[in-house]
Design an enzyme around this catalytic site. Structure first.
Site, PDB file in Angstrom:
ATOM      1  N   ASN A   9       0.866  -1.182   0.000  1.00  0.00           N
ATOM      2  CA  ASN A   9       0.000   0.000   0.000  1.00  0.00           C
ATOM      3  C   ASN A   9       0.904   1.233   0.000  1.00  0.00           C
ATOM      4  O   ASN A   9       1.472   1.580   1.022  1.00  0.00           O
ATOM      5  CB  ASN A   9      -0.882  -0.054   1.261  1.00  0.00           C
ATOM      6  CG  ASN A   9      -1.723   1.189   1.435  1.00  0.00           C
ATOM      7  OD1 ASN A   9      -1.798   2.038   0.536  1.00  0.00           O
ATOM      8  ND2 ASN A   9      -2.362   1.303   2.595  1.00  0.00           N
ATOM      9  N   LYS A  11       0.156   4.269  -0.341  1.00  0.00           N
ATOM     10  CA  LYS A  11      -0.472   5.456   0.266  1.00  0.00           C
ATOM     11  C   LYS A  11      -0.212   6.694  -0.590  1.00  0.00           C
ATOM     12  O   LYS A  11      -0.065   6.575  -1.813  1.00  0.00           O
ATOM     13  CB  LYS A  11       0.007   5.627   1.718  1.00  0.00           C
ATOM     14  CG  LYS A  11      -0.199   4.346   2.534  1.00  0.00           C
ATOM     15  CD  LYS A  11      -0.040   4.525   4.017  1.00  0.00           C
ATOM     16  CE  LYS A  11      -0.246   3.191   4.713  1.00  0.00           C
ATOM     17  NZ  LYS A  11      -0.172   3.292   6.165  1.00  0.00           N
ATOM     18  N   HIS A  95      -9.624   1.138   4.769  1.00  0.00           N
ATOM     19  CA  HIS A  95      -8.364   1.308   5.490  1.00  0.00           C
ATOM     20  C   HIS A  95      -8.595   2.250   6.671  1.00  0.00           C
ATOM     21  O   HIS A  95      -9.370   3.199   6.570  1.00  0.00           O
ATOM     22  CB  HIS A  95      -7.292   1.862   4.550  1.00  0.00           C
ATOM     23  CG  HIS A  95      -5.930   1.830   5.153  1.00  0.00           C
ATOM     24  ND1 HIS A  95      -5.505   2.788   6.055  1.00  0.00           N
ATOM     25  CD2 HIS A  95      -4.912   0.949   5.024  1.00  0.00           C
ATOM     26  CE1 HIS A  95      -4.278   2.479   6.437  1.00  0.00           C
ATOM     27  NE2 HIS A  95      -3.892   1.385   5.833  1.00  0.00           N
ATOM     28  N   GLU A  97      -6.990   4.621   7.776  1.00  0.00           N
ATOM     29  CA  GLU A  97      -6.764   6.049   7.471  1.00  0.00           C
ATOM     30  C   GLU A  97      -7.976   6.644   6.769  1.00  0.00           C
ATOM     31  O   GLU A  97      -8.287   7.824   6.955  1.00  0.00           O
ATOM     32  CB  GLU A  97      -5.481   6.202   6.623  1.00  0.00           C
ATOM     33  CG  GLU A  97      -4.237   5.970   7.485  1.00  0.00           C
ATOM     34  CD  GLU A  97      -3.038   5.406   6.738  1.00  0.00           C
ATOM     35  OE1 GLU A  97      -3.012   5.462   5.492  1.00  0.00           O
ATOM     36  OE2 GLU A  97      -2.124   4.888   7.412  1.00  0.00           O
ATOM     37  N   GLU A 167      -5.708  -5.132  10.491  1.00  0.00           N
ATOM     38  CA  GLU A 167      -4.678  -4.127  10.731  1.00  0.00           C
ATOM     39  C   GLU A 167      -4.945  -3.411  12.058  1.00  0.00           C
ATOM     40  O   GLU A 167      -5.709  -2.440  12.092  1.00  0.00           O
ATOM     41  CB  GLU A 167      -4.694  -3.088   9.606  1.00  0.00           C
ATOM     42  CG  GLU A 167      -4.372  -3.667   8.246  1.00  0.00           C
ATOM     43  CD  GLU A 167      -3.788  -2.610   7.317  1.00  0.00           C
ATOM     44  OE1 GLU A 167      -2.656  -2.791   6.876  1.00  0.00           O
ATOM     45  OE2 GLU A 167      -4.457  -1.594   7.081  1.00  0.00           O
ATOM     46  N   GLY A 173       2.217   2.081  10.870  1.00  0.00           N
ATOM     47  CA  GLY A 173       3.155   3.190  10.732  1.00  0.00           C
ATOM     48  C   GLY A 173       3.858   3.563  12.031  1.00  0.00           C
ATOM     49  O   GLY A 173       4.496   4.595  12.120  1.00  0.00           O
ATOM     50  N   SER A 213       3.169  -2.315  10.306  1.00  0.00           N
ATOM     51  CA  SER A 213       4.622  -2.390  10.498  1.00  0.00           C
ATOM     52  C   SER A 213       5.214  -3.738  10.107  1.00  0.00           C
ATOM     53  O   SER A 213       6.097  -4.251  10.790  1.00  0.00           O
ATOM     54  CB  SER A 213       4.984  -2.014  11.939  1.00  0.00           C
ATOM     55  OG  SER A 213       4.576  -0.679  12.216  1.00  0.00           O
TER      56      SER A 213
END
Ligand code: PGA
Length: 258
Positions: A9, A11, A95, A97, A167, A173, A213
Site C-alpha cells: 500500500n 499510500k 483502510h 486512514e 490491521e 506506521g 509495520s
C-alpha cells in the site's frame, strides 16, 4: 491451501516517475513469481503507468479506494469500473486512514465492497482495533461489528473476490508490530466469524492478511502462523529491496492442525 497474498500500500507517495521506477524494480525481481499473489497499490495518478508496466508480469495492481457508485456527479471520486478500466484487479477498502481522516463508516465500506466485487475487483477489506479498544477488552466486539457490517449481504459466492486485512491501528506506521501470537489470535477469531457469517468452506478459503509495520525481519514469524495468509505492507513497500525481501520471506513448512 490458501495462496499467500502480499500487498504493498503505497499510500499518498510517489510521482508517476517514482512509481514507475519502483514498479519496474519489483517486476525485475518478482515479475515471474507465481507462488504468492503480489499486489501493489499506487496513487490514482500513477495507475495507468504502473498497470502498463505490470501487464506482462504476475504483479497485480490495486486502487487504494473506490466510490460505491459507478459514475455520476461525485466530484473527486473514482469508481470500481474505472479501476478495472485502468487495469486494476484489486482495491483496498476501509483502510483505517480512510475511516479516521475521511469519516468512512462500516456501512459505507459495505457499499464499496458490493460495488468492487460486482465490478469484478477483489476487495481487500481492512479492519482493526485501536490500542484503547484492545486494552479495554472491546477488541473482539469491535472486530465482530466491523466484519459483519462490512460484509452485510455479501453472498458466499462473492467471497471468492474477498480478502480480509486485519490491521490493528496501533501497529500502523508506528514500528510496533503485533506479535505473531497476537495477530494469529485475531486471525483465528476472524476465520471463526467468517464461518458463522457464511460457512466453513468460505472461512477456510478466504485469505486473511495482516497489516501494521510488516518488515523483512518480522514477516517470517507472521507467515508461520496457520491463519495468517499474507500481509498488507505500508512503509516497507516503498523500498524495492524491503518489499522484495518481504515477498521472498523464508518459508518453513507450516504445521496445520486439524
Ligand atoms: P505500515 O502500514 O506497514 O506502514 O504500518 C500498513 C498499512 O497501513 O496498510
Amino acid at each position: 491451501m490458501r495462496k499467500p497474498l502480499i500487498a504493498g500500500n503505497w499510500k499518498l507517495n510517489n510521482t508517476i516517475a517514482e512509481a514507475s521506477q519502483l514498479a519496474e524494480a519489483l517486476k525485475t525481481e518478482l515479475g515471474n513469481n507465481t507462488n504468492t499473489d503480489i499486489v501493489i497499490a499506487p496513487v490514482f495518478t500513477a495507475l495507468a503507468s504502473v498497470t502498463h508496466i505490470c501487464a506482462s508480469s504476475s504483479i497485480q495492481v490495486a486502487g487504494q479506494n473506490c466510490h460505491c457508485v459507478d459514475s455520476g456527479a461525485f466530484t473527486g471520486e473514482v469508481s470500481a469500473p474505472l479501476l478495472v478500466d485502468a487495469g486494476c484487479s484489486h482495491v483496498i477498502l476501509g483502510h483505517s486512514e480512510r475511516r479516521q481522516f475521511f469519516g468512512e463508516t462500516d456501512n459505507f465500506v459495505n457499499a464499496k465492497t458490493h460495488a468492487a466485487i460486482n465490478s469484478g475487483l477483489t476487495a481487500i477489506v481492512c479492519l482493526g482495533e485501536t490500542l484503547e479498544q484492545r486494552e479495554s477488552g472491546e477488541m473482539f466486539d469491535v472486530i465482530t461489528n466491523q466484519l459483519s457490517l462490512a460484509l452485510n449481504e455479501i453472498t458466499p459466492a462473492q467471497t471468492e473476490n474477498l480478502v480480509i486485512a486485519y490491521e490493528p491501528i496501533w501497529a500502523i506506521g508506528t514500528g510496533k508490530t503485533a506479535t505473531s501470537e497476537e495477530a494469529a489470535e485475531v486471525h483465528a477469531f476472524i476465520r471463526g466469524l467468517l464461518s458463522g457469517l457464511f460457512n466453513h468452506e468460505v472461512a477456510e478459503a478466504t485469505r486473511i492478511i495482516y497489516g501494521g509495520s510488516v518488515k523483512p525481519n518480522n514477516i517470517g514469524a507472521l507467515m508461520a502462523e496457520a491463519d495468517i495468509d499474507g500481509a498488507l505492507v505500508g512503509g516497507a513497500s516503498l523500498t524495492a529491496s524491503d518489499f522484495i525481501a518481504i515477498v521472498n520471506y523464508p518459508k518453513p513448512l507450516k504445521v496445520v492442525q486439524k
